[in-house]
Scaffold this motif. Sequence first.
Motif, short mmCIF file in Angstrom:
data_model
loop_
_atom_site.label_atom_id
_atom_site.label_comp_id
_atom_site.label_asym_id
_atom_site.label_seq_id
_atom_site.Cartn_x
_atom_site.Cartn_y
_atom_site.Cartn_z
N VAL A 114 0.90 -1.32 0.59
CA VAL A 114 0.13 -0.17 -0.05
C VAL A 114 0.79 1.15 -0.42
O VAL A 114 1.70 1.17 0.40
N LYS A 115 0.80 1.90 -0.82
CA LYS A 115 1.34 3.13 -0.97
C LYS A 115 0.64 4.47 -1.20
O LYS A 115 -0.44 4.43 -1.07
N VAL A 116 0.64 5.17 0.41
CA VAL A 116 -0.07 6.19 0.46
C VAL A 116 0.47 8.25 0.15
O VAL A 116 1.36 8.18 -0.02
N THR A 117 0.01 8.63 -0.36
CA THR A 117 0.36 9.58 -1.16
C THR A 117 -0.13 10.70 -0.76
O THR A 117 -1.32 10.75 -0.40
N PRO A 118 -0.19 12.02 -1.04
CA PRO A 118 -0.84 13.72 -0.68
C PRO A 118 -1.45 14.08 -1.30
O PRO A 118 -2.08 13.50 -2.23
N PHE A 119 -2.47 14.32 0.01
CA PHE A 119 -3.04 15.35 -0.85
C PHE A 119 -2.96 15.85 -1.95
O PHE A 119 -1.71 16.96 -2.20
N ALA A 120 -3.61 16.48 -2.57
CA ALA A 120 -3.29 17.54 -4.54
C ALA A 120 -3.81 19.23 -3.54
O ALA A 120 -4.33 19.56 -2.68
N VAL A 121 -2.72 19.77 -3.71
CA VAL A 121 -3.23 20.84 -3.28
C VAL A 121 -2.86 22.01 -4.88
O VAL A 121 -3.53 22.89 -5.02
N SER A 122 -3.15 21.59 -5.71
CA SER A 122 -3.37 22.59 -7.57
C SER A 122 -4.75 21.43 -7.95
O SER A 122 -4.21 20.39 -7.84
N LEU A 123 -5.28 21.82 -8.78
CA LEU A 123 -6.31 21.41 -10.13
C LEU A 123 -6.61 22.67 -11.26
O LEU A 123 -6.74 23.52 -10.30
N LYS A 124 -6.29 21.69 -12.27
CA LYS A 124 -7.19 22.46 -13.25
C LYS A 124 -7.11 21.25 -14.66
O LYS A 124 -6.12 20.60 -14.58
N ILE A 143 -4.99 17.99 -14.68
CA ILE A 143 -3.74 17.55 -14.50
C ILE A 143 -3.55 17.79 -12.12
O ILE A 143 -4.03 19.52 -12.14
N ILE A 144 -3.87 17.72 -11.55
CA ILE A 144 -3.08 17.46 -10.55
C ILE A 144 -1.88 18.03 -10.02
O ILE A 144 -1.50 16.90 -10.27
N LYS A 145 -1.71 18.72 -8.90
CA LYS A 145 -0.20 18.61 -8.46
C LYS A 145 -0.65 18.81 -7.54
O LYS A 145 -1.24 18.95 -6.52
N PRO A 146 0.07 17.50 -6.30
CA PRO A 146 2.09 17.27 -6.97
C PRO A 146 1.18 16.64 -7.83
O PRO A 146 -0.04 15.94 -7.36
N ARG A 147 2.87 15.83 -8.82
CA ARG A 147 1.65 14.36 -9.78
C ARG A 147 1.45 13.49 -8.81
O ARG A 147 1.16 12.22 -9.04
N THR A 148 2.24 13.29 -7.27
CA THR A 148 2.93 12.31 -6.83
C THR A 148 1.21 11.73 -6.04
O THR A 148 0.78 10.30 -5.59
N SER A 149 0.51 13.35 -6.29
CA SER A 149 -0.95 12.83 -5.34
C SER A 149 -2.02 12.00 -6.18
O SER A 149 -2.09 12.55 -8.00
N HIS A 150 -2.87 10.97 -5.26
CA HIS A 150 -3.90 10.06 -6.57
C HIS A 150 -5.15 10.48 -5.56
O HIS A 150 -6.16 9.42 -5.81
N GLU A 151 -5.51 12.10 -5.63
CA GLU A 151 -6.15 11.80 -5.24
C GLU A 151 -7.33 12.17 -6.20
O GLU A 151 -6.90 12.94 -7.08
N VAL A 152 -8.52 11.91 -6.33
CA VAL A 152 -9.75 11.46 -7.20
C VAL A 152 -10.71 12.92 -7.08
O VAL A 152 -11.37 13.19 -5.92
N PRO A 153 -10.95 14.05 -7.64
CA PRO A 153 -11.50 15.39 -7.59
C PRO A 153 -13.35 14.62 -7.90
O PRO A 153 -13.21 13.16 -8.60
N LEU A 154 -13.81 15.18 -7.42
CA LEU A 154 -15.28 14.72 -7.53
C LEU A 154 -16.10 15.48 -8.84
O LEU A 154 -15.98 17.06 -9.07
N PHE A 155 -16.05 15.16 -10.00
CA PHE A 155 -16.51 15.65 -10.76
C PHE A 155 -18.81 16.20 -10.81
O PHE A 155 -19.27 15.36 -10.55
N GLU A 156 -19.04 17.32 -11.56
CA GLU A 156 -20.16 17.62 -11.72
C GLU A 156 -20.74 18.47 -12.61
O GLU A 156 -20.12 19.33 -13.01
N SER A 157 -21.54 18.10 -13.08
CA SER A 157 -22.28 18.89 -14.65
C SER A 157 -23.22 20.43 -13.99
O SER A 157 -23.98 19.95 -13.19
#
Length: 214
Positions: A114-124, A143-157
Amino acid sequence: MKHKLFYVALVFAFVFSVAAMSRPAAGSCAPKKTKMNVKKLTLTKNDTYTLRVYNLKKKYSVKFVSADDNIVSVKENTNKKTAAITAVNLGTAQVRANIYNRKDKMVRSLKTTVKVTPFAVSLKFAQKKVKLNLNDTTKLSVIIKPRTSHEVPLFESSNPDVVTVNSKGIITAIAPGNAVITATLLSSGQKASCDVIVFVPPSLTPDPQPDPQE
């Protein structure tokens, strides 16, 4: 001579039938191998995931153990075949599922890294505006930074009647019009948006009807 040939043939037939019976029948199912649902896993800090052991033999038991509780914690569930793991801190740790037989002797140990990555600090979004034809489907790149983050954003329309979006950022053009797709980081609340315009292809546009008065 004929009697000897008869006995030889009889012995041959007996040996052949025994050999055929000793072979496993075609299509017979071999015992399924005991395994975990994943061997490698990447989580964002505070994420949880359920590990599961499949094909555990009857009356066998399993105990889940983390190699480092400061990185990944383990909480066994009541059914004894699953455990909820939580990403505690950044880093990598192994979680083992130790298999015990009826006499409580460990017979096997399965592991998941199990690899634990940091929270994302920015996205676009890679594109701020996307144009689609009716019924088209495409995946919006984020595009999420840092690239090591695997945080998945919530998408809405903003307008699901025009454009729908799923949890992976795949959008589908439902009807002509405009919609704004928003991606949100749940850890910080940061947002990014992309404008989507849906057109009707010329081939699908109906020809104007002649005026009956002309």
